[in-house]
Design an enzyme around this catalytic site. Structure first.
Site, PDB file in Angstrom:
ATOM      1  N   SER A  16      41.752  38.492  36.005  1.00 31.89           N
ATOM      2  CA  SER A  16      41.641  38.151  37.423  1.00 31.89           C
ATOM      3  C   SER A  16      40.272  37.528  37.702  1.00 31.89           C
ATOM      4  CB  SER A  16      41.905  39.398  38.276  1.00 31.89           C
ATOM      5  OG  SER A  16      42.160  39.055  39.611  1.00 31.89           O
ATOM      6  N   ASP A  45      53.331  37.715  39.804  1.00 32.65           N
ATOM      7  CA  ASP A  45      51.993  37.991  40.331  1.00 32.65           C
ATOM      8  C   ASP A  45      51.923  37.620  41.812  1.00 32.65           C
ATOM      9  OD1 ASP A  45      49.227  38.147  40.883  1.00 32.65           O
ATOM     10  OD2 ASP A  45      48.715  37.595  38.820  1.00 32.65           O
ATOM     11  N   HIS A  71      50.537  41.572  38.801  1.00 26.01           N
ATOM     12  CA  HIS A  71      49.104  41.351  38.545  1.00 26.01           C
ATOM     13  C   HIS A  71      48.569  42.514  37.711  1.00 26.01           C
ATOM     14  CE1 HIS A  71      45.459  39.095  39.341  1.00 26.01           C
ATOM     15  NE2 HIS A  71      44.818  40.192  39.734  1.00 26.01           N
TER      16      HIS A  71
END
Length: 226
Positions: free
Chosen positions: A119, A173, A204
């Protein structure tokens, strides 16, 4: 903040270290979030890979109401082109480069260092690795995007054009759309970078199948067992 102030979790190999993975966490997490995956990677006991999981500095994050949390940069908007605060990205880049230089001073050449992240951490691994004037063993960017949106970063270095770059993303996601990751892949591929892309049936996060793929990739780019 100097590198000496950048706290981290370091997991040493059972033999002398000859390689290093610097793994950057996501927004609001810490190095503790990914440190437990080292045994899950099942690399055995003979590898010389040092794993470093640094903790991002604490700062106010705009999209979370100014709440103070660990973050590599502020996020002021969920719009892809405005998501990454440029000044914060550049500040964290300097901290990450200092970590790399620290490992070089300890005897690990940059060619044996993998810059990895998830991320926000993946954004930083891409940004830093693509601009770094030194050859890396590999760049791994999970569930992320380019901080420059639909453009490659300015100040791009060609030193790591042949360096293996691994991009993973979840098709479900809802934090970083898979399209953002795929856009990064296509931009890198279009510029001739050695980039590999794989999407997983996940949100995610990370999944066991993915960790197996990461393990094999690490073994292919680092001096595993040598």
């Amino acid at each position: 903040m100097s590198v000496s102030q950048l706290e981290r979790i370091t997991i040493e190999p059972t033999v002398a270290a000859n390689a290093c993975v610097i793994w950057l966490h996501g927004l609001g997490d810490s190095g503790s979030g990914f440190a437990p995956i080292v045994p899950v990677l099942e690399l055995g006991t003979e590898h010389g890979i040092r794993f470093i999981f640094p903790h991002a500095p604490e700062q106010a994050v705009t999209i979370n109401g100014g709440y103070i949390m660990r973050a590599w940069y502020d996020i002021k908007s969920m719009e892809l082109h405005e998501r990454a605060d440029k000044q914060g990205v550049e500040q964290s880049e300097r901290l990450i480069i200092a970590l790399i230089e620290e490992q070089v001073a300890l005897g690990i050449p940059t060619e044996n260092i993998v810059l990895a992240g998830f991320s926000q951490g993946g954004v930083m691994s891409l940004y830093t690795g693509l601009r770094l004037p030194h050859k890396l063993a590999g760049i791994m960017a999970l569930s992320c995007y380019l901080p420059s949106g639909d453009n490659l970063p300015k100040g791009l270095s060609t030193v790591n054009r042949d360096t293996p770059i691994l991009l993973h993303h979840g098709v479900e996601d809802d934090v970083v759309p898979v399209d953002a990751g795929e856009m990064a892949f296509k931009l890198l591929q279009g510029e001739g970078f050695n980039t590999q892309w794989k999407a997983y049936n996940m949100a995610h996060n990370v999944v066991p199948e993915q960790l197996q793929d990461i393990s094999l990739w690490l073994q292919s780019v680092l001096p595993y067992g040598k």
